[in-house]
Design a protein around this motif. Structure first.
Motif: not given
Length: 302
Positions: A4-6, A26-29, A34-37, A59-60
């Motif tokens: 995931s993306w941080f 948020q809508q575009l991700l 794109i999975d994110y926190y 996270f990397r």
């Protein structure tokens, strides 16, 4: 979690309606799957703590949402941690700040939708990072441009003008030309020892600073070299008459400007303690030693 993306977002960046921009992000991700926190910064330099905690959690890949200052603190968080190699980290940028100078080197548009598309494509460069040690032995890292003298003076002035948006850089620049008193700098690098009355000395890794000005020459952010520009006794009229050259980069050809490339430089002001800035953030005053760390962090570029 490590896939995931941080996301680190600075709600105070720029002059835009952050809640509206955040909803769009948020809508575009989601559209790009794109999975994110995500986390929001809550105080100055909070990014440093947030990044280090995220790296320890696995996270990397990190996205900096804000301006050059937000990115600067994200980079410092990565460089200051000792958990993994810094080159194992990748940073993407969604620009929301006032200046957004770092993105200009890589032709990343100041546009949320296009910036997210670039992140989705995942084209990266392993970029050099600069490290400054001030006279109180404090260490700071920078990913774009640092300097001391006139540019540090206007960064200090910008603190009271940023609410005016992009025009604040021009106003601070004019104010600095009228009121900044030049300093004499002793500079040593490689086999050279110089002593000059300077408007400023700029140390670059990337190409743009001060809201789009170009003080560095033939920049390559991954060549393992610092790009040094010494603007000597430039007057108010020199700067005004050469204003287009400040933005085109041709100012480096002025007879009162010298450029060098080196891996390390020490600058010692002789008659004052001018401000030192890094990526548009004030980090100290007085003597500074600057070194290069080659190919330190992966950045997503256009």
């Amino acid at each position: 979690m490590s896939n995931s993306w941080f996301l680190i977002a600075n709600p105070t960046s720029g002059n835009r309606n952050f809640s509206k921009q955040w909803s769009k992000i948020q809508q575009l991700l989601k559209l790009k799957k794109i999975d994110y926190y995500f986390v929001f910064t809550q105080f100055s330099k909070h990014e440093i703590e947030l990044v280090q905690a995220a790296i320890q959690k696995g996270f990397r890949t990190i996205i900096s949402i804000g301006g050059d200052g937000t990115l600067h603190h994200v980079v410092n968080g990565i460089m200051l941690q000792t958990y993994i190699k810094t080159s194992d980290i990748t940073i993407g940028v969604i620009p929301l700040g006032t200046g957004n100078d770092w993105i200009k080197t890589y032709n990343i548009p100041n546009n949320i939708e296009k910036a997210i598309e670039i992140i989705h494509q995942k084209k990266t460069i392993l970029q050099d990072i600069g490290v400054l040690e001030t006279e109180n032995k404090k260490v700071h890292y920078f990913n774009n441009v640092a300097g001391l003298g006139y540019d540090g003076y206007i960064v200090n002035k910008l603190k009271s003008l940023k609410k005016l948006g992009g025009i604040s850089y021009v106003l601070a620049g004019i104010y600095g030309l009228l009121f900044y008193k030049k300093s004499t700098f002793k500079m040593s690098f490689d086999d050279k020892k110089l002593e000059e009355s300077c408007l400023m000395t700029v140390i670059g890794i990337c190409q743009f600073s001060g809201g789009g000005m170009q003080f560095t020459k033939n920049v390559n952010p991954s060549d393992g070299l610092l790009d040094i520009t010494i603007a000597k006794n430039l007057t108010f009229f020199d700067m005004v008459f050469n204003l287009p050259k400040l933005y085109s980069g041709k100012i480096v050809n002025h007879k009162k400007v010298e450029t060098y490339k080196t891996k390390e430089i020490t600058i010692i002001p002789q008659n004052s303690k001018p401000f030192i800035q890094a990526d548009g953030e004030l980090i100290g005053t007085g003597k500074v030693t600057v070194k290069i760390i080659e190919k330190a962090i992966n950045f997503i570029i256009n």
